[in-house]
Structures are given as structure tokens and as C-alpha cells.
Design an enzyme around this catalytic site. Structure first.
Site, PDB file in Angstrom:
ATOM      1  N   THR A  45      -5.630  -7.625  10.263  1.00 62.54           N
ATOM      2  CA  THR A  45      -6.033  -6.326   9.652  1.00 62.54           C
ATOM      3  C   THR A  45      -5.311  -5.207  10.682  1.00 62.54           C
ATOM      4  O   THR A  45      -4.863  -4.268   9.907  1.00 62.54           O
ATOM      5  CB  THR A  45      -7.515  -6.248   9.480  1.00 62.54           C
ATOM      6  OG1 THR A  45      -8.056  -7.416   8.891  1.00 62.54           O
ATOM      7  CG2 THR A  45      -7.744  -4.927   8.844  1.00 62.54           C
ATOM      8  N   ARG A  82       2.778  -7.073   8.636  1.00 62.78           N
ATOM      9  CA  ARG A  82       1.858  -5.928   9.149  1.00 62.78           C
ATOM     10  C   ARG A  82       2.621  -5.277  10.671  1.00 62.78           C
ATOM     11  O   ARG A  82       2.668  -4.125  11.015  1.00 62.78           O
ATOM     12  CB  ARG A  82       0.499  -6.333   9.444  1.00 62.78           C
ATOM     13  CG  ARG A  82      -0.203  -6.169   7.997  1.00 62.78           C
ATOM     14  CD  ARG A  82      -1.820  -6.301   8.026  1.00 62.78           C
ATOM     15  NE  ARG A  82      -2.379  -6.050   6.861  1.00 62.78           N
ATOM     16  CZ  ARG A  82      -3.545  -6.478   6.337  1.00 62.78           C
ATOM     17  NH1 ARG A  82      -4.011  -7.447   7.286  1.00 62.78           N
ATOM     18  NH2 ARG A  82      -3.985  -6.029   5.367  1.00 62.78           N
ATOM     19  N   PHE A 139     -15.345   3.605   6.883  1.00 62.69           N
ATOM     20  CA  PHE A 139     -13.746   3.953   6.351  1.00 62.69           C
ATOM     21  C   PHE A 139     -13.862   3.834   5.043  1.00 62.69           C
ATOM     22  O   PHE A 139     -12.457   4.036   4.479  1.00 62.69           O
ATOM     23  CB  PHE A 139     -12.969   2.701   7.287  1.00 62.69           C
ATOM     24  CG  PHE A 139     -13.308   1.351   6.792  1.00 62.69           C
ATOM     25  CD1 PHE A 139     -12.640   0.887   5.617  1.00 62.69           C
ATOM     26  CD2 PHE A 139     -14.027   0.687   8.121  1.00 62.69           C
ATOM     27  CE1 PHE A 139     -12.977  -0.506   5.816  1.00 62.69           C
ATOM     28  CE2 PHE A 139     -14.290  -0.657   7.573  1.00 62.69           C
ATOM     29  CZ  PHE A 139     -13.647  -1.236   6.442  1.00 62.69           C
ATOM     30  N   LYS A 166       0.783  -1.193   0.062  1.00 62.26           N
ATOM     31  CA  LYS A 166      -0.007   0.117   0.002  1.00 62.26           C
ATOM     32  C   LYS A 166       0.891   1.218   0.078  1.00 62.26           C
ATOM     33  O   LYS A 166       2.125   1.262   0.268  1.00 62.26           O
ATOM     34  CB  LYS A 166      -0.743   0.013   1.330  1.00 62.26           C
ATOM     35  CG  LYS A 166      -2.060  -1.038   1.030  1.00 62.26           C
ATOM     36  CD  LYS A 166      -2.966  -1.024   2.285  1.00 62.26           C
ATOM     37  CE  LYS A 166      -3.956  -2.256   2.044  1.00 62.26           C
ATOM     38  NZ  LYS A 166      -5.101  -2.330   3.167  1.00 62.26           N
ATOM     39  N   HIS A 223      -1.828  -5.769   1.423  1.00 60.97           N
ATOM     40  CA  HIS A 223      -3.174  -6.413   1.077  1.00 60.97           C
ATOM     41  C   HIS A 223      -2.593  -8.042   0.840  1.00 60.97           C
ATOM     42  O   HIS A 223      -1.771  -8.209   0.154  1.00 60.97           O
ATOM     43  CB  HIS A 223      -3.798  -5.814   0.087  1.00 60.97           C
ATOM     44  CG  HIS A 223      -4.922  -6.600  -0.485  1.00 60.97           C
ATOM     45  ND1 HIS A 223      -6.109  -6.574  -0.055  1.00 60.97           N
ATOM     46  CD2 HIS A 223      -5.054  -7.331  -1.446  1.00 60.97           C
ATOM     47  CE1 HIS A 223      -6.991  -7.222  -0.437  1.00 60.97           C
ATOM     48  NE2 HIS A 223      -6.445  -7.940  -1.687  1.00 60.97           N
TER      49      HIS A 223
HETATM   50  P1  GDP Z   1      -7.787  -7.271   5.210  1.00 52.45           P
HETATM   51  O1  GDP Z   1      -8.416  -8.488   4.524  1.00 52.45           O
HETATM   52  O2  GDP Z   1      -7.425  -7.657   6.523  1.00 52.45           O
HETATM   53  O3  GDP Z   1      -7.068  -6.288   4.251  1.00 52.45           O
HETATM   54  O4  GDP Z   1      -9.042  -6.485   5.945  1.00 52.45           O
HETATM   55  P2  GDP Z   1     -10.520  -5.917   5.414  1.00 52.45           P
HETATM   56  O5  GDP Z   1     -10.840  -6.817   3.853  1.00 52.45           O
HETATM   57  O6  GDP Z   1     -11.614  -6.424   6.670  1.00 52.45           O
HETATM   58  O7  GDP Z   1     -10.527  -4.389   5.253  1.00 52.45           O
HETATM   59  C1  GDP Z   1      -9.835  -4.051   4.058  1.00 52.45           C
HETATM   60  C2  GDP Z   1      -9.047  -2.927   4.463  1.00 52.45           C
HETATM   61  O8  GDP Z   1      -9.723  -1.842   4.741  1.00 52.45           O
HETATM   62  C3  GDP Z   1      -8.063  -2.947   5.434  1.00 52.45           C
HETATM   63  O9  GDP Z   1      -6.892  -3.726   4.894  1.00 52.45           O
HETATM   64  C4  GDP Z   1      -7.698  -1.727   5.904  1.00 52.45           C
HETATM   65  O10 GDP Z   1      -6.883  -1.077   5.223  1.00 52.45           O
HETATM   66  C5  GDP Z   1      -8.923  -1.049   5.846  1.00 52.45           C
HETATM   67  N1  GDP Z   1      -9.711  -1.128   7.245  1.00 52.45           N
HETATM   68  C6  GDP Z   1     -10.349  -2.221   7.567  1.00 52.45           C
HETATM   69  N2  GDP Z   1     -11.004  -1.952   8.681  1.00 52.45           N
HETATM   70  C7  GDP Z   1     -11.028  -0.609   8.904  1.00 52.45           C
HETATM   71  C8  GDP Z   1     -11.367   0.304   9.867  1.00 52.45           C
HETATM   72  O11 GDP Z   1     -11.880  -0.035  11.105  1.00 52.45           O
HETATM   73  N3  GDP Z   1     -10.927   1.521   9.977  1.00 52.45           N
HETATM   74  C9  GDP Z   1     -10.250   1.967   8.766  1.00 52.45           C
HETATM   75  N4  GDP Z   1      -9.743   3.336   8.760  1.00 52.45           N
HETATM   76  N5  GDP Z   1      -9.837   1.203   7.840  1.00 52.45           N
HETATM   77  C10 GDP Z   1     -10.169  -0.072   8.020  1.00 52.45           C
END
Ligand code: GDP
Length: 142
Positions: free
Chosen positions: A93, A104, A57, A11, A120
Site C-alpha cells: 500500500t 507502486r 483518511f 488513480k 488499485h
Molecule cells: P490497498 O488494498 O493496498 O489499496 O490498501 P487499503 O485497502 O488498506 O486502503 C485503500 C486505499 O486507501 C489505499 O490504496 C490508499 O490509497 C489509501 N490509504 C490506506 N491507508 C492510508 C493512510 O493511512 N493514509 C492515507 N492518506 N491513505 C491511506
């Protein structure tokens, strides 16, 4: 049968560590079968993260993803389960919950904003197929 593939993105908040991600992927046995630098527009990022469209978000995440260069890599592991293996390498995450030695944790430790979680990895085979097709043509993949 071809091995499972996954999409990895370094990212924008981790662009300066791109070499570290590439070396780590190779060190853990992943083959990089496609790689390029992309620069998302907010609307490209919106399509990529469409499943999160209703989340609070979403806009912040999309603007962040469009704030700098992203290195996209298609990974394959010779021992299979590429998606799960890469998710294990990147970890939770929230970088603050990520185990020592994971990507991470190593490159995103101490971050307060969850969208700035450095890397990601596709969540499942259906997502991997969709995400790879969004970013790469067949000719760009080994
Ligand atoms: P991942 O599979 O671990 O990437 O997580 P998700 O698919 O749930 O979310 C996609 C991306 O959104 C994450 O990698 C974070 O960059 C962002 N994200 C997820 N949850 C949050 C949150 O609660 N707040 C913010 N600001 N970003 C979030």
C-alpha cells in the site's frame, strides 16, 4: 471454469502514466477483458471505499479519487490467481515500501501521502466481484 478476475484502477495521481500501467499488465500476461475511463464523484468513491468509512483518511481518499480521471480495467490471467498476481505487481500500500520493479514503486516512488499510491487492485474474490459490478455491466466485459 472461467478464470478469476480482478479490478485494477489507475488513480488520478497517475493518470499521465496510464499507458505504462496498461503495457505492464499486458507484459505480465494479463488479459484486459474490460476497460474504461471513469470520473468518480466523492460519493461514488465513498461507496467504492465503504469498508474504510471509519478511517481518518476516508474523506481525503474519496476527494482524491474524485479529483481526476480514473482508468478502470478488469483483468484476467490465463494462469489463474489473477487477484494475487495483480496485487504482487502493484505491491505494498505504501509506495515507499514497494519492491523495485513493482508498479507502486515505479510510478509512485517518493510519495508522502498514502492515498496517492497510483493504483488499485482488489483484495480478494468477494471484493473483486463487488468492485467489478459497481463499475462495469456484463455487456462491457469480454
Ligand atoms: P490497498 O488494498 O493496498 O489499496 O490498501 P487499503 O485497502 O488498506 O486502503 C485503500 C486505499 O486507501 C489505499 O490504496 C490508499 O490509497 C489509501 N490509504 C490506506 N491507508 C492510508 C493512510 O493511512 N493514509 C492515507 N492518506 N491513505 C491511506
Amino acid at each position: 471454469m472461467a478464470e478469476e478476475r480482478t479490478l485494477a484502477l489507475v488513480k488520478p495521481d497517475a493518470a499521465e502514466h496510464t499507458r505504462g500501467f496498461i503495457e505492464n499488465a499486458k507484459e505480465y500476461g494479463f488479459y484486459i477483458v474490460g476497460q474504461k475511463v471513469v470520473w468518480f464523484t466523492p460519493s461514488d468513491a465513498g461507496i467504492f471505499y465503504l469498508e474504510h468509512k471509519t478511517k481518518s483518511f476516508y474523506t481525503t481518499l474519496c476527494l482524491h479519487m474524485a479529483s481526476g480521471p480514473v482508468t478502470a480495467m478488469v483483468l484476467e490471467h490465463p494462469l489463474g490467481e489473477t487477484i494475487k498476481r495483480w496485487r504482487m505487481r502493484i505491491a505494498d500500500t505504501d509506495p515507499n515500501n514497494a519492491a523495485d520493479g513493482t508498479l507502486r514503486h515505479r510510478f509512485g516512488g517518493g510519495r508522502k501521502e498514502l492515498h496517492r499510491n497510483v493504483v488499485h487492485g482488489s483484495a480478494n474474490p468477494k471484493d473483486a466481484e463487488r468492485e467489478i459490478a459497481l463499475l462495469f455491466t456484463g455487456l462491457e466485459l469480454a
